[in-house]
Write a protein that holds these residues in place. Structure first.
Motif, PDB file in Angstrom:
ATOM      1  N   LEU A 140      13.431  21.498  30.525  1.00  0.00           N
ATOM      2  CA  LEU A 140      13.473  22.403  29.386  1.00  0.00           C
ATOM      3  C   LEU A 140      12.186  22.419  28.575  1.00  0.00           C
ATOM      4  N   ASP A 141      11.549  21.259  28.466  1.00  0.00           N
ATOM      5  CA  ASP A 141      10.273  21.239  27.739  1.00  0.00           C
ATOM      6  C   ASP A 141       9.163  21.357  28.753  1.00  0.00           C
ATOM      7  N   ASP A 142       8.666  22.567  28.995  1.00  0.00           N
ATOM      8  CA  ASP A 142       7.712  22.615  30.090  1.00  0.00           C
ATOM      9  C   ASP A 142       6.271  22.786  29.633  1.00  0.00           C
ATOM     10  N   ARG A 150       4.435  16.236  21.734  1.00  0.00           N
ATOM     11  CA  ARG A 150       4.867  16.242  20.347  1.00  0.00           C
ATOM     12  C   ARG A 150       6.374  16.037  20.244  1.00  0.00           C
ATOM     13  N   GLY A 151       7.050  16.072  21.366  1.00  0.00           N
ATOM     14  CA  GLY A 151       8.490  15.885  21.321  1.00  0.00           C
ATOM     15  C   GLY A 151       9.197  17.028  20.621  1.00  0.00           C
ATOM     16  N   ILE A 152       8.704  18.206  20.800  1.00  0.00           N
ATOM     17  CA  ILE A 152       9.359  19.333  20.151  1.00  0.00           C
ATOM     18  C   ILE A 152       9.498  20.455  21.155  1.00  0.00           C
ATOM     19  N   THR A 153      10.656  21.021  21.222  1.00  0.00           N
ATOM     20  CA  THR A 153      10.812  22.186  22.069  1.00  0.00           C
ATOM     21  C   THR A 153      10.383  23.379  21.241  1.00  0.00           C
ATOM     22  N   GLY A 174      22.308   9.626  27.201  1.00  0.00           N
ATOM     23  CA  GLY A 174      21.492  10.412  28.126  1.00  0.00           C
ATOM     24  C   GLY A 174      20.811   9.490  29.117  1.00  0.00           C
ATOM     25  N   LYS A 175      20.674   8.242  28.715  1.00  0.00           N
ATOM     26  CA  LYS A 175      19.974   7.292  29.567  1.00  0.00           C
ATOM     27  C   LYS A 175      20.857   6.828  30.725  1.00  0.00           C
ATOM     28  N   THR A 176      22.091   6.389  30.417  1.00  0.00           N
ATOM     29  CA  THR A 176      22.958   5.857  31.473  1.00  0.00           C
ATOM     30  C   THR A 176      23.861   6.923  32.085  1.00  0.00           C
ATOM     31  N   ALA A 213      20.369  19.312  17.448  1.00  0.00           N
ATOM     32  CA  ALA A 213      20.006  17.899  17.367  1.00  0.00           C
ATOM     33  C   ALA A 213      18.732  17.758  16.551  1.00  0.00           C
ATOM     34  N   HIS A 214      18.552  16.604  15.988  1.00  0.00           N
ATOM     35  CA  HIS A 214      17.296  16.315  15.310  1.00  0.00           C
ATOM     36  C   HIS A 214      16.275  15.916  16.370  1.00  0.00           C
ATOM     37  N   ILE A 215      15.000  16.111  16.070  1.00  0.00           N
ATOM     38  CA  ILE A 215      13.941  15.715  16.996  1.00  0.00           C
ATOM     39  C   ILE A 215      14.108  14.251  17.409  1.00  0.00           C
ATOM     40  N   ASP A 216      14.027  14.016  18.702  1.00  0.00           N
ATOM     41  CA  ASP A 216      14.117  12.667  19.277  1.00  0.00           C
ATOM     42  C   ASP A 216      15.527  12.088  19.342  1.00  0.00           C
ATOM     43  N   HIS A 217      16.512  12.860  19.009  1.00  0.00           N
ATOM     44  CA  HIS A 217      17.867  12.333  19.128  1.00  0.00           C
ATOM     45  C   HIS A 217      18.396  12.418  20.562  1.00  0.00           C
ATOM     46  N   GLY A 218      17.577  13.028  21.445  1.00  0.00           N
ATOM     47  CA  GLY A 218      17.916  12.963  22.864  1.00  0.00           C
ATOM     48  C   GLY A 218      18.399  14.255  23.490  1.00  0.00           C
ATOM     49  N   LYS A 219      18.038  15.375  22.870  1.00  0.00           N
ATOM     50  CA  LYS A 219      18.468  16.675  23.390  1.00  0.00           C
ATOM     51  C   LYS A 219      17.976  16.916  24.816  1.00  0.00           C
ATOM     52  N   SER A 220      16.677  16.736  25.034  1.00  0.00           N
ATOM     53  CA  SER A 220      16.126  17.037  26.364  1.00  0.00           C
ATOM     54  C   SER A 220      16.703  16.130  27.435  1.00  0.00           C
ATOM     55  N   THR A 221      16.828  14.850  27.111  1.00  0.00           N
ATOM     56  CA  THR A 221      17.349  13.898  28.086  1.00  0.00           C
ATOM     57  C   THR A 221      18.781  14.263  28.466  1.00  0.00           C
ATOM     58  N   MET A 277      27.970  11.505  20.010  1.00  0.00           N
ATOM     59  CA  MET A 277      27.132  10.399  19.553  1.00  0.00           C
ATOM     60  C   MET A 277      26.323   9.930  20.739  1.00  0.00           C
ATOM     61  N   ASN A 278      25.024  10.093  20.661  1.00  0.00           N
ATOM     62  CA  ASN A 278      24.167   9.777  21.800  1.00  0.00           C
ATOM     63  C   ASN A 278      23.516   8.402  21.633  1.00  0.00           C
ATOM     64  N   LYS A 279      22.893   7.937  22.683  1.00  0.00           N
ATOM     65  CA  LYS A 279      22.194   6.642  22.717  1.00  0.00           C
ATOM     66  C   LYS A 279      23.151   5.478  22.461  1.00  0.00           C
ATOM     67  N   MET A 280      24.384   5.612  22.973  1.00  0.00           N
ATOM     68  CA  MET A 280      25.371   4.553  22.788  1.00  0.00           C
ATOM     69  C   MET A 280      24.994   3.285  23.558  1.00  0.00           C
ATOM     70  N   ASP A 281      24.053   3.404  24.492  1.00  0.00           N
ATOM     71  CA  ASP A 281      23.630   2.221  25.247  1.00  0.00           C
ATOM     72  C   ASP A 281      22.767   1.276  24.413  1.00  0.00           C
ATOM     73  N   MET A 282      22.292   1.749  23.280  1.00  0.00           N
ATOM     74  CA  MET A 282      21.346   0.922  22.523  1.00  0.00           C
ATOM     75  C   MET A 282      22.047  -0.121  21.660  1.00  0.00           C
ATOM     76  N   ASP A 283      21.406  -1.306  21.577  1.00  0.00           N
ATOM     77  CA  ASP A 283      22.018  -2.416  20.844  1.00  0.00           C
ATOM     78  C   ASP A 283      22.214  -2.100  19.364  1.00  0.00           C
TER      79      ASP A 283
HETATM   80  P1  GTP Z   1      12.837  16.865  21.088  1.00  0.00           P
HETATM   81  O1  GTP Z   1      12.476  17.519  22.394  1.00  0.00           O
HETATM   82  O2  GTP Z   1      11.676  16.361  20.337  1.00  0.00           O
HETATM   83  O3  GTP Z   1      13.803  17.647  20.255  1.00  0.00           O
HETATM   84  O4  GTP Z   1      13.513  15.507  21.408  1.00  0.00           O
HETATM   85  P2  GTP Z   1      14.829  15.363  22.126  1.00  0.00           P
HETATM   86  O5  GTP Z   1      15.913  15.390  21.133  1.00  0.00           O
HETATM   87  O6  GTP Z   1      14.874  16.310  23.265  1.00  0.00           O
HETATM   88  O7  GTP Z   1      14.738  13.881  22.622  1.00  0.00           O
HETATM   89  P3  GTP Z   1      14.391  13.336  24.054  1.00  0.00           P
HETATM   90  O8  GTP Z   1      15.451  13.695  25.018  1.00  0.00           O
HETATM   91  O9  GTP Z   1      12.999  13.695  24.384  1.00  0.00           O
HETATM   92  O10 GTP Z   1      14.550  11.792  23.746  1.00  0.00           O
HETATM   93  C1  GTP Z   1      13.807  11.137  22.752  1.00  0.00           C
HETATM   94  C2  GTP Z   1      13.600   9.690  23.154  1.00  0.00           C
HETATM   95  O11 GTP Z   1      14.831   8.992  23.192  1.00  0.00           O
HETATM   96  C3  GTP Z   1      12.991   9.529  24.533  1.00  0.00           C
HETATM   97  O12 GTP Z   1      12.103   8.451  24.482  1.00  0.00           O
HETATM   98  C4  GTP Z   1      14.186   9.230  25.417  1.00  0.00           C
HETATM   99  O13 GTP Z   1      13.832   8.458  26.537  1.00  0.00           O
HETATM  100  C5  GTP Z   1      15.083   8.453  24.480  1.00  0.00           C
HETATM  101  N1  GTP Z   1      16.501   8.656  24.780  1.00  0.00           N
HETATM  102  C6  GTP Z   1      17.140   9.832  24.892  1.00  0.00           C
HETATM  103  N2  GTP Z   1      18.461   9.635  25.118  1.00  0.00           N
HETATM  104  C7  GTP Z   1      18.654   8.293  25.150  1.00  0.00           C
HETATM  105  C8  GTP Z   1      19.804   7.453  25.338  1.00  0.00           C
HETATM  106  O14 GTP Z   1      20.947   7.893  25.515  1.00  0.00           O
HETATM  107  N3  GTP Z   1      19.586   6.121  25.287  1.00  0.00           N
HETATM  108  C9  GTP Z   1      18.370   5.580  25.085  1.00  0.00           C
HETATM  109  N4  GTP Z   1      18.265   4.257  25.051  1.00  0.00           N
HETATM  110  N5  GTP Z   1      17.279   6.338  24.898  1.00  0.00           N
HETATM  111  C10 GTP Z   1      17.405   7.671  24.938  1.00  0.00           C
END
Ligand code: GTP
Length: 595
Positions: free
Chosen positions: A41-43, A50-53, A162-164, A11-19, A129-135
């Motif tokens: 996972l990110d301890d 920094r949002g990076i593992t 990952g949210k819902t 996944a790209h950074i912030d695409h929601g891997k950890s969540t 495809m993640n973050k499908m809850d977003m508008d």
């Molecule tokens: P790195 O650890 O930096 O690689 O980031 P990551 O890919 O693990 O992303 P992370 O899970 O930290 O999520 C990044 C941001 O997106 C956070 O603010 C989460 O709360 C948000 N987020 C993750 N998944 C979802 C989702 O399915 N829906 C919404 N609305 N937000 C999400």
């Protein structure tokens, strides 16, 4: 083995891997509520912020699917270019990968290069495809991108959040149904791949491995192929939320070994563990001794802190084998260390950890890449510092590292991106339209041009839309010259840079102009000069000023006066005396801030 699944997440950074990873742990009952509050996972603090593992870990989940119990091993991968070798080793330990794409963002360069790594290793890819809850999710567009990229069917792509929690059970089912069970022969000689290691102050180095063939038992006498060292397997086990010791682990398993290893240097990611008595014939393919590509000087602000700095660096090295350093002295900065990093981000991380975890005030000098200098006597020298370049009459030629870079951008910014890359001595190797308005460029560029200010420029010209990833492609000869900076006639070694001769004049002019901005006025004129050898190519002057901060106190309030003096003194701490000139820390990084 047939009920084991080993997978990683791309996944790209912030695409929601950890969540999403946390959701998997939650659905499989691996986490309790209290533990869930923190992402598991990110301890490391820093990683979270920094949002990076930064370092990969592994975790085992148990999942009951249609009445059968499965062991799912999730191997975490670091999500940044500097760590791509580690990513490749984690990938080599898996049979499958979840490809997570943020439905609001689409595919980014980093996702693509890691995906290519996964495909090279024949991993089964599960697109999500993640973050499908977003508008602002754009499922149709992103779906099209994914299909173009991996040639899957629309039905293969799992829509998730990952949210819902949407799609999480579907993901678990896909892991079981689509990812093959490990193959490998439990009766063959032991062959286990080390994909990570961590330092524990009580137990020493703990190495994480995946067994490809054979078995390992507690107490076995084992050998690490690349280092040739032999150890007793004091403890082996699996990684749940905590380490769980086991008596035996077998082909297909992911686990850890503790064997009295003291330093991170002894455990090399990608190395093979085998038995001393019945060794395997050859090591697992793909091992590389990763070499630092970016170097910089790190100096204590206060010369008295030198020993403390050394101790801090040694501690950092305990859990980061890719950090290297050796003592160095600079006429301008005194005693410090020349440090080698995997890349710029790695350098920033080390700087921040020195500051936060060790409370060290340091001055970092301009980073440079690792050059190869060929001397007239036929020697090849690794040059990690511009001041270490052999004298001109002894130097035959220099080679510098090149990268192959992948840049993905909206098509409207391609012109600007191309201009930027060409200005950095880049050449275009390939151009592909991923969709009608997203283009992937493959460029060849000197790494030395990237370490200055490339990322920031790329982001600003593309309004944040371009993404970038790279790997080292080799060394090439280059016409580089050393540019020195002189303050009042004194060369400041810490400000020397190696620069392509065609850009040297322009660069020297801009350096002088920038330093003029950064060096405060003092009680005398300061001449700032740029020179190549004995030849001065640019000059600026900082005019003298008489500065007395207490003047405006009218000699009245003594406490206020003292406060001001103290403040001034503090300000000085971040200054360095070079000859008779006071130079602020920011000046040593001036080259990174050239407009
Ligand atoms: P790195 O650890 O930096 O690689 O980031 P990551 O890919 O693990 O992303 P992370 O899970 O930290 O999520 C990044 C941001 O997106 C956070 O603010 C989460 O709360 C948000 N987020 C993750 N998944 C979802 C989702 O399915 N829906 C919404 N609305 N937000 C999400």
């Amino acid at each position: 083995m047939k009920n084991t699944r080993n997978f990683c997440i791309i996944a790209h950074i912030d695409h929601g891997k950890s969540t999403l990873a946390d959701r998997l742990l939650e659905f499989t009952g691996t986490l309790t509520d209290r533990q869930q509050q923190d992402q598991v996972l990110d301890d490391m603090d820093l990683e979270r912020e920094r949002g990076i593992t930064i370092k990969s870990h592994a975790i085992q989940m148990a999942y009951d699917f249609n009445g059968e119990l499965y062991k799912l091993n999730l191997i975490d991968t670091p999500g940044h270019v500097d760590f791509s070798y580690e990513v490749s080793r984690s990938i080599a330990a898996c049979e499958g990968a979840l490809l997570i794409v943020d439905a609001t963002q689409g595919i980014q360069a980093q996702t693509i290069s890691n995906l290519y790594l996964a495909l090279e290793h024949d991993l089964e890819i599960i697109p999500i495809m993640n973050k499908m809850d977003m508008d602002n999710a754009m499922p149709e567009e992103v779906e099209e991108q994914i299909i173009d990229l991996i040639g899957c069917k629309p039905g293969d792509i799992i829509r998730a959040s990952g949210k819902t929690g949407l799609g999480v059970d579907e993901i678990l089912e896909a892991i079981i149904k689509r990812i093959p069970a490990p193959s490998g022969d439990p009766d063959a000689p032991l062959q286990a791949l080390i994909f990570d290691s961590v330092f524990n102050s009580f137990r020493g180095i703990i190495a994480y491995f995946r067994i490809i063939n054979g078995q390992i038992r507690k107490g076995d006498f084992v050998k690490f192929f690349a280092t040739g060292k032999e150890y007793n397997a004091d403890e082996i086990g699996v990684l749940k939320l905590v380490q769980q010791p086991r008596e035996v682990l077998s082909a297909g398993d992911v686990g850890y070994i503790i064997s009295g290893i003291k330093t991170s240097r002894e455990v090399k990611v990608g190395d093979t563990i085998t038995h001393v008595k019945r060794p395997c014939d050859k090591a697992i393919e793909g091992f590389t001794n990763v070499k630092p590509m970016v170097y910089a000087g790190i100096y204590p602000v206060d010369a008295d802190d030198y020993e403390e700095l050394r101790a801090s660096m040694e501690k950092l090295q305990l859990n980061d084998a890719s950090l290297v350093f050796e003592p160095e002295s600079s006429a301008a900065l005194g005693f410090g260390f020349r440090c080698g990093f995997l890349g710029l981000l790695h350098m920033e991380i080390i700087q921040e950890r020195l500051d936060r975890e060790f409370d060290m005030d340091v001055i970092t000098t301009v980073p440079n890449v690792s050059y190869k200098a060929y001397t007239t006597k036929g020697e090849i020298l690794d040059v990690h510092n511009p001041s270490g370049l052999p004298a001109p009459n002894y130097l035959d030629f220099i080679e510098e590292p090149y990268i192959s870079a992948q840049i993905i951008s909206k098509s409207e910014y391609i012109g600007a991106v191309m201009t930027l890359c060409i200005g950095k001595r880049g050449t275009l190797k390939n151009q592909i339209y991923l969709t009608s308005d997203r283009v992937e460029l493959t460029m060849e560029l000197p790494l030395g041009e990237i370490v200055f200010d490339f990322y920031d420029k790329l982001k600003s010209i593309s309004k944040g839309y371009a993404s970038f990833d790279y790997h080292i492609s080799g060394y090439k000869a280059a016409k580089l010259v050393r540019l020195d900076i002189l303050l009042n006639g004194e060369p400041v070694d810490a400000l020397s840079t190696l620069i392509h001769q065609d850009n040297a004049y322009e660069f020297g002019r801009r350096m002088c102009a920038k330093l003029k901005e950064l060096i405060p006025r003092q009680q005398f004129d300061i001449a700032i000069q740029a020179a190549i050898g004995a030849k001065i190519i640019a000059r600026e002057t900082v005019k003298a000023v008489r500065k007395d901060v207490t003047a405006k106190c009218y000699g009245g309030d003594i406490t206020r006066k003292r406060k001001l003096l103290e403040k001034q003194k503090k300000g000085k701490k971040r200054m360095r005396q070079v000859g008779n000139v006071e130079v602020p820390q920011s000046a040593f990084l001036a080259v990174l801030k050239l407009d």
